[in-house]
Structure formats: structure tokens, C-alpha cells
Design a protein around this motif. Structure first.
Motif, PDB file in Angstrom:
ATOM      1  N   ARG A  10       0.856  -1.189   0.000  1.00 27.08           N
ATOM      2  CA  ARG A  10       0.000   0.000   0.000  1.00 27.08           C
ATOM      3  C   ARG A  10       0.887   1.232   0.000  1.00 27.08           C
ATOM      4  O   ARG A  10       1.852   1.307   0.748  1.00 27.08           O
ATOM      5  CB  ARG A  10      -0.887   0.024   1.232  1.00 27.08           C
ATOM      6  N   VAL A  11       0.535   2.190  -0.836  1.00 23.32           N
ATOM      7  CA  VAL A  11       1.279   3.443  -0.925  1.00 23.32           C
ATOM      8  C   VAL A  11       0.287   4.583  -0.766  1.00 23.32           C
ATOM      9  O   VAL A  11      -0.678   4.683  -1.526  1.00 23.32           O
ATOM     10  CB  VAL A  11       2.015   3.568  -2.282  1.00 23.32           C
ATOM     11  N   THR A  18       4.429   3.800   3.093  1.00 23.60           N
ATOM     12  CA  THR A  18       4.165   2.499   2.489  1.00 23.60           C
ATOM     13  C   THR A  18       3.974   1.463   3.586  1.00 23.60           C
ATOM     14  O   THR A  18       4.506   1.606   4.687  1.00 23.60           O
ATOM     15  CB  THR A  18       5.320   2.045   1.574  1.00 23.60           C
ATOM     16  N   ALA A  19       3.212   0.418   3.251  1.00 23.58           N
ATOM     17  CA  ALA A  19       3.003  -0.686   4.186  1.00 23.58           C
ATOM     18  C   ALA A  19       2.740  -1.952   3.389  1.00 23.58           C
ATOM     19  O   ALA A  19       2.028  -1.928   2.383  1.00 23.58           O
ATOM     20  CB  ALA A  19       1.831  -0.388   5.106  1.00 23.58           C
ATOM     21  N   ARG A  20       3.332  -3.054   3.834  1.00 21.13           N
ATOM     22  CA  ARG A  20       3.059  -4.369   3.234  1.00 21.13           C
ATOM     23  C   ARG A  20       2.026  -5.071   4.089  1.00 21.13           C
ATOM     24  O   ARG A  20       2.111  -5.062   5.313  1.00 21.13           O
ATOM     25  CB  ARG A  20       4.329  -5.202   3.176  1.00 21.13           C
TER      26      ARG A  20
END
Length: 96
Positions: A10-11, A18-20
Motif C-alpha cells: 500500500r502506498v 508504504t506498508a506491506r
């Protein structure tokens, strides 16, 4: 299975963060391909009144289950809420 094939990145373009995240259990099986998985994310995350050109809309880029396994299988689906119709919009691109 590759550790990255069950994740999304996610951006947030307004903050640059950002996050995974893991794809929820069963979604990769139940919603096959980039279009199916993208549609499921939009259904889950957008309320019916979301403005297509507003900041709450999502723009997703998803690959299918064969991406990276077969030669020339580099296509991806882009999904969002359409500014023209207010419904589901999907588009595809790819190449070597």
C-alpha cells in the motif's frame, strides 16, 4: 510459495508512507487473477458513495497467479472506481 506473492504493497501518495499487508486468507483462491482480486479489494474498501475523483477512491495494480512463472506473462490489471460511470473500471497492460 514466495513470501511476497501473498502480500500487497500500500502506498499513500499524500504522505509517501508504504506498508506491506497479507492478502486475506482465501482471497487469492476465490478471486482469481488481478481483476478478481482488485474487484474484491474495491468492494471491501469503498463505500457506495465514494467520489471517483476524491481522495478516498483507490487505484490498485494487481498481477495474476501466473505472473513471473511463464515467459512473457507480465500482464497486470489496474482497477479503480470509474469517474465516467461510477462503477468498476479495469484496464490491462504488460510487455517484456
Amino acid at each position: 510459495m514466495s513470501r511476497t506473492r501473498d502480500r500487497v504493497l500500500r502506498v499513500d501518495l499524500s504522505t509517501g508512507e508504504t506498508a506491506r499487508e497479507r492478502v486475506p486468507n482465501g482471497w487469492r483462491r476465490d478471486y482469481l487473477g488481478g481483476k478478481g482480486l482488485g474487484a474484491r479489494y474495491l468492494y471491501e474498501e469503498l463505500s457506495p458513495g465514494t467520489e471517483p475523483t476524491g481522495p478516498a477512491n483507490r487505484l490498485g495494480f494487481f498481477v495474476g497467479p501466473l505472473a513471473g512463472y511463464l515467459p512473457a506473462e507480465t500482464r497486470y490489471a489496474t482497477v479503480t472506481k470509474s469517474p465516467l460511470t461510477g462503477g468498476f473500471l479495469d484496464s490491462y497492460a504488460g510487455g517484456p
